[in-house]
Design a protein around this motif. Sequence first.
Motif, short mmCIF file in Angstrom:
data_model
loop_
_atom_site.label_atom_id
_atom_site.label_comp_id
_atom_site.label_asym_id
_atom_site.label_seq_id
_atom_site.Cartn_x
_atom_site.Cartn_y
_atom_site.Cartn_z
N ALA A 98 0.81 -1.21 0.00
CA ALA A 98 0.00 0.00 0.00
C ALA A 98 0.86 1.27 0.00
N LEU A 99 1.96 1.24 0.73
CA LEU A 99 2.84 2.42 0.75
C LEU A 99 3.53 2.63 -0.59
N ILE A 100 3.87 1.54 -1.25
CA ILE A 100 4.48 1.66 -2.58
C ILE A 100 3.48 2.23 -3.57
N ASP A 101 2.22 1.81 -3.44
CA ASP A 101 1.16 2.24 -4.35
C ASP A 101 0.20 3.20 -3.64
N LYS A 102 0.74 4.11 -2.87
CA LYS A 102 -0.07 4.98 -2.01
C LYS A 102 -1.07 5.83 -2.80
N LYS A 103 -0.69 6.27 -3.95
CA LYS A 103 -1.59 7.09 -4.75
C LYS A 103 -2.52 6.24 -5.62
N GLY A 104 -2.34 4.93 -5.61
CA GLY A 104 -3.19 4.05 -6.40
C GLY A 104 -4.58 3.90 -5.81
N GLU A 105 -5.47 3.29 -6.59
CA GLU A 105 -6.85 3.16 -6.18
C GLU A 105 -7.08 2.01 -5.20
N TRP A 106 -6.22 1.02 -5.21
CA TRP A 106 -6.52 -0.22 -4.52
C TRP A 106 -5.69 -0.47 -3.27
N SER A 107 -4.91 0.47 -2.84
CA SER A 107 -4.03 0.23 -1.68
C SER A 107 -4.82 -0.05 -0.40
N THR A 108 -5.91 0.65 -0.18
CA THR A 108 -6.72 0.41 1.02
C THR A 108 -7.38 -0.97 0.96
N LEU A 109 -7.84 -1.35 -0.22
CA LEU A 109 -8.47 -2.66 -0.39
C LEU A 109 -7.48 -3.80 -0.14
N VAL A 110 -6.24 -3.62 -0.58
CA VAL A 110 -5.22 -4.65 -0.36
C VAL A 110 -5.02 -4.88 1.14
N VAL A 111 -4.94 -3.82 1.91
CA VAL A 111 -4.76 -3.96 3.35
C VAL A 111 -6.01 -4.61 3.98
N GLY A 112 -7.18 -4.23 3.55
CA GLY A 112 -8.41 -4.83 4.06
C GLY A 112 -8.50 -6.32 3.79
N ILE A 113 -8.14 -6.73 2.60
CA ILE A 113 -8.16 -8.15 2.27
C ILE A 113 -7.09 -8.89 3.06
N GLY A 114 -5.95 -8.26 3.29
CA GLY A 114 -4.91 -8.88 4.12
C GLY A 114 -5.39 -9.11 5.54
N ILE A 115 -6.11 -8.14 6.10
CA ILE A 115 -6.64 -8.29 7.46
C ILE A 115 -7.70 -9.38 7.50
N LEU A 116 -8.56 -9.44 6.49
CA LEU A 116 -9.55 -10.51 6.42
C LEU A 116 -8.88 -11.88 6.31
N ALA A 117 -7.81 -11.96 5.55
CA ALA A 117 -7.08 -13.22 5.43
C ALA A 117 -6.51 -13.64 6.78
N CYS A 118 -6.04 -12.69 7.55
CA CYS A 118 -5.52 -13.00 8.90
C CYS A 118 -6.64 -13.52 9.80
N ALA A 119 -7.84 -12.96 9.68
CA ALA A 119 -8.96 -13.44 10.49
C ALA A 119 -9.28 -14.90 10.16
N VAL A 120 -9.28 -15.23 8.90
CA VAL A 120 -9.55 -16.62 8.48
C VAL A 120 -8.43 -17.54 8.96
N MET A 121 -7.20 -17.07 8.87
CA MET A 121 -6.07 -17.90 9.29
C MET A 121 -6.08 -18.13 10.80
N VAL A 122 -6.50 -17.15 11.58
CA VAL A 122 -6.60 -17.33 13.03
C VAL A 122 -7.65 -18.39 13.34
N TYR A 123 -8.77 -18.36 12.64
CA TYR A 123 -9.80 -19.39 12.87
C TYR A 123 -9.27 -20.77 12.49
N ARG A 124 -8.53 -20.86 11.40
CA ARG A 124 -7.96 -22.14 10.98
C ARG A 124 -6.91 -22.62 12.00
N MET A 125 -6.14 -21.72 12.56
CA MET A 125 -5.17 -22.10 13.59
C MET A 125 -5.90 -22.68 14.81
#
Length: 123
Positions: free
Chosen positions: A87-114
Amino acid sequence: MISWLMLAQAIALGAIGAVVAIAGIMRRPFGDWVLGAAALTFLTLVVQVVASIIAPIAGAGPTGDLLEYWTYLITAVVIPPAAVLWALIDKKGEWSTLVVGIGILACAVMVYRMHQIWFVQVA
């Protein structure tokens, strides 16, 4: 792994990830609040690492594969910094916030799987 900690962590990360992802879909710019959400995610995962080290010492080891558990945990710890870096590399891009949001959602799923690996599977 502490069951109530996992449940609280999965719910919190799911909610935070959903809010950040929806903001990303709405094309909100990457800002300090997104960085704070990723930092909070990383902090909860560090707490999980500490709890995962202490639990077997205290006699509450996993019933599933320990290598698989730690692989999930280490991968989950790496996701928030990697998403923020992207996101910092693509700070002015359209999708940087979405990338971080999907990463956080992936962590939530991984915690449940753990949690499933730690408590449910029988070795």
